[in-house]
Design a protein around this motif. Structure first.
Motif, PDB file in Angstrom:
ATOM      1  N   PHE A  76      -5.131  -8.944   7.611  1.00  0.00           N
ATOM      2  CA  PHE A  76      -5.146  -8.032   6.696  1.00  0.00           C
ATOM      3  C   PHE A  76      -3.805  -7.933   5.840  1.00  0.00           C
ATOM      4  O   PHE A  76      -2.738  -8.293   6.401  1.00  0.00           O
ATOM      5  N   PRO A  77      -4.012  -7.359   4.700  1.00  0.00           N
ATOM      6  CA  PRO A  77      -2.663  -7.273   3.775  1.00  0.00           C
ATOM      7  C   PRO A  77      -1.723  -6.599   4.441  1.00  0.00           C
ATOM      8  O   PRO A  77      -0.383  -6.881   4.152  1.00  0.00           O
ATOM      9  N   ALA A  78      -1.751  -5.433   5.096  1.00  0.00           N
ATOM     10  CA  ALA A  78      -1.003  -4.603   5.715  1.00  0.00           C
ATOM     11  C   ALA A  78      -0.043  -5.459   6.598  1.00  0.00           C
ATOM     12  O   ALA A  78       1.052  -5.233   7.016  1.00  0.00           O
ATOM     13  N   ARG A  79      -0.458  -6.654   7.435  1.00  0.00           N
ATOM     14  CA  ARG A  79       0.142  -7.569   8.218  1.00  0.00           C
ATOM     15  C   ARG A  79       0.684  -8.554   7.445  1.00  0.00           C
ATOM     16  O   ARG A  79       1.958  -8.929   7.580  1.00  0.00           O
ATOM     17  N   LYS A  80      -0.210  -9.318   6.758  1.00  0.00           N
ATOM     18  CA  LYS A  80       0.343 -10.353   6.105  1.00  0.00           C
ATOM     19  C   LYS A  80      -0.271 -10.545   4.704  1.00  0.00           C
ATOM     20  O   LYS A  80      -1.560 -10.822   4.651  1.00  0.00           O
ATOM     21  N   GLY A  81       0.230  -9.975   3.807  1.00  0.00           N
ATOM     22  CA  GLY A  81       0.107  -9.709   2.444  1.00  0.00           C
ATOM     23  C   GLY A  81       0.559 -10.756   1.283  1.00  0.00           C
ATOM     24  O   GLY A  81       0.809 -11.933   1.580  1.00  0.00           O
ATOM     25  N   TYR A  82       0.894 -10.025   0.233  1.00  0.00           N
ATOM     26  CA  TYR A  82       1.761 -10.680  -0.852  1.00  0.00           C
ATOM     27  C   TYR A  82       3.053 -11.522  -0.343  1.00  0.00           C
ATOM     28  O   TYR A  82       3.889 -11.084   0.410  1.00  0.00           O
ATOM     29  N   LEU A  83       3.073 -12.871  -0.407  1.00  0.00           N
ATOM     30  CA  LEU A  83       4.145 -13.815  -0.170  1.00  0.00           C
ATOM     31  C   LEU A  83       4.060 -13.771   1.283  1.00  0.00           C
ATOM     32  O   LEU A  83       5.261 -13.886   2.025  1.00  0.00           O
ATOM     33  N   GLY A  84       3.131 -13.346   2.076  1.00  0.00           N
ATOM     34  CA  GLY A  84       2.948 -13.508   3.501  1.00  0.00           C
ATOM     35  C   GLY A  84       3.497 -12.232   4.139  1.00  0.00           C
ATOM     36  O   GLY A  84       3.922 -12.296   5.458  1.00  0.00           O
TER      37      GLY A  84
END
Ligand SMILES: Cc1cc2nc3c(=O)[nH]c(=O)nc-3n(C[C@H](O)[C@H](O)[C@H](O)COP(=O)(O)O)c2cc1C
Ligand code: SF4
Length: 611
Positions: free
Chosen positions: A370-378
Motif C-alpha cells: 500500500f502507498p503507506a509503505r511504498k508510494g510516491y517514488l517508492g
C-alpha cells in the motif's frame, strides 16, 4: 506540424528549455508534455523523441503518457479547444441542444477542428460544474449555464478574438472574482457548517500541531475518529501511523484534488474558498508522518485555479507556514508543489494518482504494498482527500472532542455534499454525518425525486422508500456526490449512462473491467430497447458480481454498481421491460420503434434526456 528545418530547430530549442525547467526529470513527464502541448497545441512525434533524449528515457514511455490522458494529443488541435461536458447532469439540463448549437455555429462535428485550425470541439466527462450545468471548458476557461444562444455567442466571440478570457463577463462570488482566478464559476454554498466552511484563523492549527510531538498529533486525529472524505472512509490517523512507521529516506504527503467522481464538486469550492485550511492540514500531515514534501494533484479541469493556489502557497511561505522551520519549529521543513492532471478519472484512484505524479500513465498499481509503505517514488506516502486535510486542521485548532460532537457515532464530523440534478437549489451543503437523505432533499428543494444516486456512478441508486436512510460510512457512504432524478427520468437510462462512463474511463489493464463492463452495458441496452427476457436479470447480476470481485482496482470493483444497485432497488423498472421469450418475445419486433410514433403524437420524450 511543418517539418521544415527551421521549425524542427525551434522545437528542439523549446523542448530543451521545457525539459530543463523540469530538471530534465523523467518523473516530471506529465508537466513536460503538458507544457509542450500548451506551446504547440499537441505533442508531435518529433517532440516525443526529443523529450525522451533530454530526460534519458525511451520514446515509448513518452508516447504512452501522451496517449493516456484525454487533454493531451499527438496530432494538432485548434488554438482553442471547446470541451463541452456531457456528464449526466449536463445532459439533463440541455447539453445536447448546446452541442447542436456549437456544431452548427462552427460548421464541424464533435471531434473535429475548424478548417482554419482555430477551434476544436470535443466532449468531456464531468468537469465538476453540475450545479451550473450545462458547462464547458474553453481551453482553461470555464463557461457555465450554457444555452443554444450562448453557444452561438461564444462561437462569434471566439472567431473574432480567439481569446477565451473574453468569454467571462460576470464573475462568480468569493475568490472566483480574485484577480488570479477571474472565473464565472459560482460557489453555490447553500449551507455553511462549523468544520470546513466556517471562518478560520490562519496559522492556529499548524502552530498548535508543532507544539506537540508528531505522535500526539496522530493521537489527536485518531481520537477525533476522522475518516477519509474521498469515499472509502479509511481512518486517517491509522493511515498516518502506518506511513510514519514505514521505513524510507523520505515520506510524502499527497493531496487528492482530482475530484473526478461525476456529480462531485465540493473540493472545487474548498480549493476556491478554503485553500489556507487545506495547506495547513497538509503541513500538519507532513509534521505527523515526518515528511518534508507535499504534492497537490489538481485535476486538469481545475487549471483555472492554479495561479491562485500558487499565490496562496507563496503567501504561506512568506508567513512561515511553509518552508524551512515551519512556524518556528526547528528542523521541521515542509513545502508543497502542485501537480496538474490532464483529464483522467482513474487518476483519482490513489495508486493511479501516484503513477501520474511519477510522470507515468495513470495506471493503478498492485496492492499490497500500500502507498503507506511504498508510494510516491517508492517511498512511504499518505494520500488524502482535500476535505480530509481540512478536517485535520480543524481538529488541531479546536480539539478532537469538538470535532467528534458533530456527526454520528461511526462517522464523526460534517460532510460536504455536492447536490445537483432535479432540485431547486443545487450546490454545496456542509451537513453533519447521520443526516437523513430526505432532509438533504428537502434542503435542496427536491420534493419529487424518484431516485437519488448517492456517491456518484460508483455509489448506489436509492429509491424513495429508502430516503429515510442516513449519509454516513455505515449506511449511505459518499465522497460527496448526490444526484437527484425527478419523475421525467428513467433509472435504467441513468444506469446505462453511468456504464458508458466506466467503459470510457477503464484503463483497460484487466479483462473483467475492460470487457465485462461492455457486456453489461450491451445487455442493459437490450433490456431498455424491450428486447430482454427475465433470464437477463440473472445474467446482469452474476456478471456484475464477477466484474466486482475479479477487477484489480476500485474502478472495476465498483463499475457494475449502477446495474447492481438498480437491480436491487428498482427491480420493477427492469421487470416491466423484460418478456418471457417463448411466449411473447418476437426478436423481429422492436418495442421502442413501435412506440416512437405514439411518442411523437403525445410529445413524450423517449427515455431520459432532452434529446
Ligand atoms: C476510480 C477511483 C476514483 C477515485 N477518485 C477520487 C477522487 O477524485 N478524489 C479522492 O479524494 N479520492 C478518490 N478516490 C479514492 C482514493 O483512491 C483514495 O481512497 C483517497 O484519495 C484517500 O483519501 P481519504 O482517505 O482522505 O479519503 C478514487 C478511487 C477510485 C477507485
Ligand atoms: S479494474 Fe479497470 S481501471 Fe482498474 S486496473 Fe483493471 S482495467 Fe484498469
Amino acid at each position: 506540424m511543418n517539418e521544415t528545418l527551421g521549425i524542427t530547430e525551434a522545437l528542439e530549442v523549446a523542448i530543451k528549455e521545457i525539459c530543463e525547467a523540469c530538471g530534465n526529470d523523467r518523473t516530471r513527464m506529465v508537466d513536460i508534455v503538458r507544457a509542450v502541448q500548451d506551446r504547440f497545441g499537441c505533442v508531435p512525434s518529433q517532440a516525443m523523441d526529443l523529450i525522451a533524449r533530454e530526460v534519458g528515457t525511451h520514446r515509448v514511455e513518452v508516447e504512452s503518457v501522451v496517449s493516456f490522458y484525454a487533454f493531451l494529443s499527438k496530432t494538432p488541435k485548434g488554438k482553442i479547444v471547446i470541451r463541452l461536458c456531457n456528464g449526466i447532469i449536463d445532459k439533463m439540463h440541455g447539453c445536447r441542444r448546446v452541442a447542436n448549437a456549437f456544431s452548427a455555429a462552427l460548421g464541424i462535428n464533435f471531434g473535429q477542428t475548424t478548417p482554419d485550425g482555430a477551434i476544436s470541439l470535443e466532449y468531456t466527462p464531468c468537469i465538476g460544474m453540475c450545479d451550473q450545468a450545462p458547462a464547458a471548458l474553453v481551453n482553461d476557461v470555464v463557461v457555465t449555464h450554457l444555452s443554444s444562444d450562448s453557444a452561438w455567442e461564444i462561437t462569434r466571440n471566439l472567431k473574432k478574438h480567439l481569446d477565451p478570457r473574453r468569454l467571462v463577463h460576470n464573475l462568480g462570488g468569493g475568490n472566483n472574482a480574485h484577480e488570479l482566478v477571474q472565473a464565472m464559476v459560482a460557489n453555490n454554498i447553500r449551507k455553511v457548517g462549523p468544520v470546513i466552511l466556517a471562518e478560520m484563523s490562519p496559522g492556529e492549527a499548524i502552530g498548535k500541531a508543532v507544539a506537540m510531538s508528531p505522535a500526539e498529533v496522530i493521537r489527536y486525529v485518531k481520537t477525533a475518529r476522522l475518516r477519509g472524505r474521498g469515499g472509502a472512509g479509511f481512518p486517517t490517523g491509522m493511515k498516518w501511523e502506518f506511513t510514519r512507521a514505514a521505513p524510507g529516506e523520505e515520506r510524502y504527503v499527497l493531496c487528492n484534488a482530482d475530484e473526478g467522481e461525476p456529480g462531485t464538486f465540493k473540493d472545487r469550492v474548498i480549493l476556491t474558498e478554503r485553500p489556507d485550511l487545506l495547506f495547513e492540514g497538509m503541513a500538519i500531515a507532513g509534521y505527523a508522518i515526518g515528511s518534508s514534501k507535499g504534492v497537490v494533484y489538481l485535476r486538469g479541469e481545475y487549471a483555472y485555479l492554479r495561479r491562485f493556489l500558487e499565490h496562496v502557497l507563496a503567501e504561506h511561505r512568506s508567513k512561515g507556514l511553509l518552508g524551512d522551520n515551519v512556524c518556528g519549529k526547528q528542523g521541521f521543513n515542509f513545502d508543497i508543489r502542485i501537480q496538474m492532471g490532464a483529464g483522467s478519472y482513474i487518476c483519482g484512484e490513489e495508486t493511479a494518482l501516484i503513477s501520474s505524479c511519477e510522470g507515468l500513465r495513470g495506471d493503478p498499481k498492485n496492492r499490497p504494498p500500500f502507498p503507506a509503505r511504498k508510494g510516491y517514488l517508492g517511498m512511504p506516502t499518505t494520500v488524502n482527500n482535500v476535505e480530509t486535510f481540512c478536517c485535520v486542521a480543524r481538529i488541531l485548532e479546536k480539539g478532537p472532542g469538538w470535532f467528534a460532537q458533530f456527526g454520528s457515532k461511526g462517522s464523526p464530523g460534517t460532510k460536504l455534499l455536492s447536490v445537483a440534478g432535479d432540485c431547486m437549489s443545487p450546490g454545496v451543503y456542509e451537513l453533519p454525518f447521520g443526516i437523513q437523505l430526505r432532509e438533504v432533499l428537502r434542503l435542496a428543494g427536491a420534493a419529487d425525486a424518484i431516485a437519488v444516486q448517492v456517491g456518484g456512478p460508483s455509489g448506489q441508486m436509492v429509491a424513495p422508500g429508502e430516503f429515510h436512510r442516513t449519509i454516513c460510512y455505515d449506511d449511505l457512504a459518499t465522497g460527496g456526490s448526490i444526484m437527484v432524478f425527478g419523475p421525467d427520468r428513467h433509472v435504467l437510462a441513468v444506469a446505462a449512462e453511468f456504464m458508458d462512463f466506466f467503459i470510457e474511463e477503464s484503463c483497460g489493464y484487466c479483462t473483467p473491467c475492460r470487457v465485462g463492463n461492455v457486456l453489461l452495458k450491451q445487455r442493459l441496452e437490450q433490456i431498455i430497447q424491450g428486447k430482454g427476457e427475465p433470464a437477463d436479470l440473472d445474467y446482469l447480476q452474476q456478471l456484475g458480481e464477477t466484474v466486482k470481485t475479479t477487477s484489480r482496482c476500485g474502478l472495476g470493483q465498483t463499475s457494475p454498481n449502477p446495474i447492481l444497485s438498480t437491480l436491487k432497488n428498482f427491480r420493477p423498472a427492469y421487470e416491466a421491460l423484460v418478456t418471457e421469450q417463448e411466449e411473447a418475445f418476437q426478436p423481429s419486433f422492436d418495442v421502442q420503434a413501435a412506440l416512437s410514433e405514439s411518442r411523437e403524437i403525445t410529445g413524450r420524450r423517449s427515455v431520459l434526456f432532452d434529446a
